[in-house]
Design an enzyme around this catalytic site. Structure first.
Site, PDB file in Angstrom:
ATOM      1  CG  HIS A  72      -2.106  -0.886   1.079  1.00 47.13           C
ATOM      2  ND1 HIS A  72      -3.364  -0.547   1.527  1.00 47.13           N
ATOM      3  CD2 HIS A  72      -2.232  -2.111   0.505  1.00 47.13           C
ATOM      4  CE1 HIS A  72      -4.210  -1.513   1.246  1.00 47.13           C
ATOM      5  NE2 HIS A  72      -3.535  -2.483   0.627  1.00 47.13           N
ATOM      6  CE1 TYR A 201      -6.310   4.477  10.836  1.00 46.17           C
ATOM      7  CE2 TYR A 201      -5.671   4.542   8.520  1.00 46.17           C
ATOM      8  CZ  TYR A 201      -5.506   4.030   9.797  1.00 46.17           C
ATOM      9  OH  TYR A 201      -4.549   3.082  10.033  1.00 46.17           O
ATOM     10  CE  LYS A 297       3.634   3.873  13.505  1.00 49.73           C
ATOM     11  NZ  LYS A 297       3.703   3.349  12.163  1.00 49.73           N
TER      12      LYS A 297
END
Length: 400
Positions: A72, A201, A297
């Site tokens: 991506h 998002y 993360k």
């Protein structure tokens, strides 16, 4: 039994560390309290930084990942009827991420470990770490009521937030930092084509939403829900209806729905334990730190811990240089706090905090601050570059 490195936990971080060490001729045994099937049943993140991808390749376990994983180059932020694409590749000078499910990574690592004849002990009860500050640490555990003793030189605690490794460090030695967020993510996994080829998002007045994916035919979607909600409160139809409301209108019309494969609610927290080392015990991944999933993360910070510890243990055993051991906690924590800050920042910007006073300001003021933050960082190339650089992951540190 004896081994050079005892690894507590057979999740992806423990398995990756074990594979890397084995390729350097460093003997290791993994001790896991549950079954391998249970480990594989954990549905987790699937966005991999380049550093993680490179480690998997170095471990010799990248064949399926390289074949099936999706590169991506960007992702979208949707808010206030705007859609802003963060072009990671362009903004970072070529860096990207790979989408490949954590379950698939774990499966690949398990199969590689079995093929190499490396030992993993599953369903180990009453795992206890002993004498971790001495030169002869050890691990005891029980299998079917029979106690076993494993002697080792070093212990890697890869056993997660609820594991025994962190609890082995005395309370007066460790400092724990924590922030609990007053909402969770309701996630749904389905065998439906993703609504978008890149992650979206979404900041919405009804709450945050994330359109994610695992492959061209499998989707992973999330919506922000109150912590008081339970999975059984949400039927598949209820989820799809609410998720669709939070998507940009021109994307929502392309949404394909279907029965859920898995549905769960994950609470959000920021957590760090300092130090990440105590004697010859090293904490890795969720044993030492938890991040909200907003910045992708969690697994990636575990990988950077693995990288640092792998380099240290390789130098110890290959060069007989133990002076580098003390560097672990400092190196690992520096990157951990960067990841924690980014995840906290993304969470604050993209979620709805209305009626939730946890940020030191009244709700309306905080929402205005975050709206301005989001507008600024997406409105300027320099701001988008900051987001892109953090999202693809900061470089791994080398040993001194």
């Amino acid at each position: 039994m004896k081994t050079q490195v005892a690894i507590i936990g057979a999740g992806p971080s423990g398995l990756l560390l074990g594979q890397l060490l084995a390729r350097q001729g460093i003997d290791n045994i993994i001790v896991e309290r549950v079954t391998g099937e249970y480990v594989l049943g954990r549905i987790r993140a699937g966005v991999l930084e380049q550093g993680f991808v490179d480690l998997v390749r170095e471990a010799g376990v990248s064949e399926r990942m390289d074949r099936e994983g999706e590169i991506h180059e960007g992702f979208e932020l949707a808010f206030n009827n705007r859609r802003v694409r963060i072009d990671m590749k362009q903004l970072t000078g070529g860096d990207t991420v790979m989408v490949y499910g954590q379950t698939e990574i774990t499966k690949d690592l398990m199969e590689a470990r079995a093929a190499a004849g490396l030992q993993t002990i599953y369903q180990a009860d009453n795992v206890t770490l002993h004498d971790v500050k001495s030169k002869t640490p050890s691990v005891t555990y029980e299998i079917n009521g029979v106690k076993h003793h494993l002697e080792c030189d070093y212990i890697a605690g890869c056993d997660g937030f609820h594991g025994v490794s962190r609890q082995t460090i005395p309370q007066d030695v460790r400092t724990e930092y924590e922030r609990i967020y007053p909402f969770g993510w309701l996630g749904l996994l389905s065998d439906t084509p993703p609504v978008s080829k890149e992650l979206i998002y979404c900041k919405h007045e009804r709450g945050f939403a994330l359109a994610s994916l695992r492959s061209a035919s499998r989707s992973r979607y999330y919506i922000q829900v109150p912590l008081s909600d339970k999975v059984e409160d949400w039927s598949d139809d209820d989820f799809w209806a609410e998720f669709k409301k939070r998507l940009p209108a021109n994307t929502a019309k392309n949404l394909v729905t279907g029965p859920s494969i898995e549905k769960s609610i994950a609470p959000l927290r920021s957590f760090v334990c300092e130090p990440m080392q105590y004697g010859n015990l090293f904490l890795v991944g969720d044993a030492a730190h938890i991040v909200p999933p907003t910045g992708a993360k969690g697994l990636n910070l575990a990988a950077s811990d693995v990288s640092a510890l792998y380099k240290i243990l390789t130098r110890v055993f290959k060069e007989n240089d133990k002076s580098c051991i003390a560097q672990y906690s400092e190196i690992a924590l520096r990157r951990v706090w960067h990841g924690e800050r980014f995840s906290w920042w993304m969470t604050n910007m993209l979620h709805n905090f209305e009626g939730l006073s946890i940020n030191g300001a009244d709700d309306r003021t905080f929402e205005k601050f975050m709206a301005s933050e989001l507008d600024y960082y997406t409105g300027y190339e320099a701001g988008r570059r900051v987001i892109a650089q953090q999202y693809v992951g900061l470089p791994y540190e080398e040993l001194e």
